[in-house]
Design an enzyme around this catalytic site. Structure first.
Site, PDB file in Angstrom:
ATOM      1  N   CYS A 154       0.856  -1.196   0.000  1.00  0.00           N
ATOM      2  CA  CYS A 154       0.000   0.000   0.000  1.00  0.00           C
ATOM      3  C   CYS A 154       0.891   1.245   0.000  1.00  0.00           C
ATOM      4  O   CYS A 154       1.628   1.483   0.954  1.00  0.00           O
ATOM      5  CB  CYS A 154      -0.909  -0.015   1.220  1.00  0.00           C
ATOM      6  N   ASP A 545      32.693  12.758 -25.978  1.00  0.00           N
ATOM      7  CA  ASP A 545      34.126  12.941 -25.855  1.00  0.00           C
ATOM      8  C   ASP A 545      34.760  11.914 -26.805  1.00  0.00           C
ATOM      9  O   ASP A 545      34.141  10.895 -27.119  1.00  0.00           O
ATOM     10  CB  ASP A 545      34.543  12.681 -24.399  1.00  0.00           C
ATOM     11  N   ASP A 742      35.755  14.180 -17.343  1.00  0.00           N
ATOM     12  CA  ASP A 742      34.674  14.899 -18.012  1.00  0.00           C
ATOM     13  C   ASP A 742      33.600  15.358 -17.041  1.00  0.00           C
ATOM     14  O   ASP A 742      32.510  15.727 -17.455  1.00  0.00           O
ATOM     15  CB  ASP A 742      34.049  14.004 -19.092  1.00  0.00           C
TER      16      ASP A 742
END
Length: 843
Positions: A154, A545, A742
């Protein structure tokens, strides 16, 4: 599309955690400007992940995390986040309402006052909310435990359990993930001995049939307590049904008698007692509009007009429906959990030539473990003895086994196939890959998709509105239409109440996204939240990249060209010596090419110029080695080479001597990936690289990428992504890199995807999506799963609302019995949950 906001703090945390790098020559800012960003190739020790210079960020900014205990209002949470973000000196703030955690990034000048500032804003908006500084909490005695709430089906009850636990004195925070049934609780140490009983009491009061299991420590006390508590916790529904139907039969038998209604009432109370009990408890606590209340009011309305059989059948069908709904939810949870069944049960610890089976938590760094054929690798480590094939499918999605032997790194979660392996442990279980991956998967649902948030908000207002309509429907027609009776419209209003419960939506939509996250994990792609999965459904721009992402990042010397003053061997000797202090993969490839021995006693006055190159006295000669700009800035005349690959130029005593070109191979999978993206109508594909134009041109031609930029430093990549974001429209921008190098661009994109996640803590930390191997084509799978998830979620929304509307219209004209309304509630919920499980079938 509104950009997904991400805090830069996650980047800072990664860099801060890597500050113990002992290598003074670590390439922190791409010293050859080659575009390489393969952090894993730097051959550092395990303690060093750094590959860029973010010292300015670290010196000028701080990040703190606060817990807002007692925050239960989503609207107030949004106001708090907005107000904090507007403050002078605050660079970013991010408030996760699900976990009540607030992350704030701020300038150094606010360090001493940040708590007071945050506390003042929170108190003004929400006086009852306590602000807790987690850095202070971590310094004090506190504990964290995880519990499994078995049988919790629930969603409304789950929210109540979470709120009640969160508001306990001594509890710092609690987070309940309905999709996994996992409850995490942070609390003060003083509650250690009573926390299990306290939580069990709260859960039992709200959901008597739910079992509380301590999943972190598996304490015997907890398990024995559970066993005692649940001995009598058998399914009593069949007995209730038999008794109810028996009394219902008696009611029909004596229907014409004056006491005929009594058997009906007895049958009704037998089947509805537990629901009435829950409803009364919730009303006392101020929780009125839930499914229990709706069922009780609707059936009592039926009883008030002597529709006893109708009232009994509604309760009977509701209980049966709830039972099968619960089974459906549990089945779906198990299906998803089985996809990531990588948690090891034990480790074979070798000590004093004896092997002892222990919990992975008991193994320390440096310990020796044995992994037998068929067993899971329990912890990350290095193979010190043995050869074998390992199944990596659970982590990477790859079906081809990987060969491991002596000195090979091995990751927890792999399955040993055929050989006996002896492994030296390099990480504790809490820091191991399998532990971090499981944590990511289990906590991914805290970052909800917009569809999930909209449904939650919709459900909040939908039920009270339908209750109001039901009341008006009961009262108004009998007043204004003379021929209509109150009893007729009371039944119709009650039917409205029954069908109004939004369970199908509230359960099936989160289950759809959880199934999507599980399916992604199965294919070797970790998606950190439903919001990112939803963003992948609408990709417009893919930015890559180059090095380590589209190419292998395995550098090899391709060409050596020297002037007449030096033969190739002597030239390579000087370059190898000057590069020998660097751990950059290009430097490593040059040193590897040199067959002689590096005599470091010949090297004096070593100096590294970040982003450009290195310089040192080698055997009394000044050797300068780096990119073209490096030598030209020193006033050395150099003709640019047209050699393919990355070119390292070298001067000796300020005279240009020659160059070495380094070649990197394109991944076989990259071309397949680019073609696949175009088939998905993603045509705006961009490649960003720090490498030279000639290299960028060659790679872009081979991969059919028309849009590319070259010669970029990391900060320039961020600028390029910023420009692309301005023109992306309502589509998502995805950046794909290979980890921590990066990080700034990964954070700026709508979705940041890191390659090569296995064994790379930095990649897992920095990105929103982690590809668990180096294959770019895995992104195609992730996008397909995202689209399928969105489609099925929309199907469930459409089906649920349509069925409810049809039943409501039929009820309005008196054509829908109350049992049909039950189908509109729990019946549709079951169908929607099973529909969500179709996501797991990856084509």
């Amino acid at each position: 599309m509104t950009q997904i906001r991400k805090s830069k703090s996650k980047i800072l945390n990664v860099y801060n955690s890597s500050s113990n790098c002992s290598n003074n020559h670590c390439d922190k800012y791409n010293h050859h400007s080659c575009g390489c960003s393969k952090a894993n190739s730097h051959n550092h020790s395990n303690s060093c992940e750094c590959s860029k210079d973010f010292s300015n960020i670290n010196n000028n900014y701080y990040t703190k995390e606060f817990i807002l205990k007692g925050l239960n209002c989503t609207n107030c949470a949004n106001k708090i986040e907005r107000n904090i973000r507007k403050l002078d000196g605050i660079t970013n703030s991010s408030l996760n309402f699900s976990t009540s955690r607030l992350k704030v990034e701020f300038e150094k000048k606010l360090e001493s006052t940040i708590y007071e500032i945050i506390n003042k804003i929170v108190t003004n908006l929400e006086p009852d909310v306590d602000v807790i500084d987690t850095s202070i909490v971590l310094n004090n005695d506190h504990s964290t435990k995880e519990f499994t709430l078995k049988g919790l089906n629930c969603t409304n009850c789950a929210n109540k359990i979470e709120r009640n636990i969160k508001n306990l004195d001594g509890v710092i925070n609690s987070s309940l993930n309905f999709s996994t049934s996992k409850l995490k609780v942070e609390f003060e140490k003083k509650l250690e001995s009573t926390i299990y009983e306290t939580i069990t009491k709260i859960v039992t009061n709200l959901e008597p049939d739910v079992k509380v299991i301590d999943t972190i420590s598996n304490l015997n006390k907890s398990n024995s307590y559970n066993n005692k508590k649940n001995k009598n916790n058998i399914n009593t529904l069949p007995i209730k049904m038999i008794l109810t139907l028996a009394f219902m039969g008696l009611g029909f038998l004596f229907k014409k008698e004056s006491f005929g209604f009594i058997p009906f009432l007895i049958g009704y109370f037998i089947i509805s007692f537990s629901i009435m009990k829950k409803s009364i408890k919730n009303i006392i606590k101020g929780e009125i509009f839930d499914e229990n209340f709706l069922m009780v009011i609707a059936t009592l309305a039926a009883i008030s007009v002597a529709e006893y059989p109708e009232a009994i059948m509604v309760m009977l069908l509701y209980q049966v429906g709830e039972y099968f709904q619960g089974r459906a939810v549990e089945s779906s949870r198990k299906s998803i959990s089985d996809l990531m069944d990588i948690r090891p049960d034990y480790a074979n610890l070798k000590s004093n030539n004896k092997i002892k089976k222990v919990s992975p938590n008991k193994v320390s760094v440096g310990d020796i473990i044995i992994v037998k054929p068929g067993e899971k690798v329990p912890l990350d480590g290095i193979v010190i003895e043995g050869n074998s094939s390992v199944d990596t499918k659970a982590l990477t999605g790859e079906s081809i086994p990987k060969e491991v032997s002596k000195n090979t790194s091995i990751t927890s979660g792999f399955i040993n196939i055929d050989g006996l392996l002896t492994i030296r442990v390099t990480k504790t279980f809490g820091e191991s890959a399998v532990s971090k991956i499981l944590d990511l998967v289990q906590n991914a649902t805290s970052k909800k998709a917009k569809t999930e948030l909209r449904i939650t908000k919709f459900a909040k207002y939908y039920t009270p509105i339908v209750v109001l309509i039901a009341v008006l429907l009961t009262i108004i027609p009998p007043i204004f239409i003379p021929s209509q009776t109150f009893n007729t419209w009371l039944i119709r209003g009650a039917t409205f109440l029954v069908v109004s419960c939004p369970c199908a939506l509230v359960i099936s939509i989160p289950m759809s996204y959880f199934a999507g996250l599980g399916a992604s994990s199965k294919s070797g792609v970790l998606v950190k939240g439903g919001n990112y999965l939803e963003a992948l459904n609408n990709v417009g721009t893919l930015v890559f990249d180059k090095t380590g992402t589209l190419t292998k990042g395995n550098f090899k010397v391709d060409k050596i060209v020297s002037s007449n003053d030096f033969n190739k061997d002597d030239f390579l000797k000087y370059v190898a010596h000057v590069e020998s202090f660097s751990t950059h993969p290009i430097a490593v490839s040059i040193v590897s090419e040199f067959n002689g021995t590096i005599n470091k006693d010949l090297i004096k006055n070593y100096k590294e110029i970040r982003g450009k190159g290195v310089e040192a006295l080698v055997d009394g000669k000044l050797v300068s080695s780096g990119n073209l700009k490096f030598l030209r800035d020193k006033g050395i005349t150099v003709a640019e080479s047209d050699a393919f690959g990355t070119v390292i130029y070298t001067a000796i005593d300020n005279k240009y001597i020659g160059f070495i070109s380094i070649k990197d191979e394109i991944k076989e999978d990259s071309k397949k990936a680019i073609l696949g993206f175009k088939k998905l109508d993603i045509n705006n594909i961009v490649m960003l690289t720090g490498d030279r134009k000639i290299t960028a041109v060659n790679v872009s031609k081979e991969l059919s990428i028309s849009n590319y930029k070259y010669g970029l430093l990391p900060n320039e990549k961020v600028s390029e992504v910023e420009n692309l974001i301005k023109n992306k429209g309502n589509k998502s921008l995805v950046f794909v890199g290979d980890g921590i190098n990066d990080a700034p661009v990964l954070a700026r994109a709508d979705v940041g995807i890191a390659m090569g996640g296995v064994g790379s803590d930095a990649a897992i930390e920095a990105a929103d999506v982690v590809i668990m191997n180096d294959a770019p084509s895995k992104i195609i799978n992730a996008i397909k799963i995202a689209k399928k998830t969105k489609r099925i979620a929309n199907e469930n929304i459409f089906m649920s609302i349509l069925v409810k509307l049809i039943i409501m219209v039929l009820a309005l004209f008196g054509l829908a019995p109350m049992w049909l309304a039950i189908f509109g509630d729990v019946g549709v919920s079951i169908i929607a949950v099973f529909n969500a499980m179709r996501i797991l079938k990856i084509n």
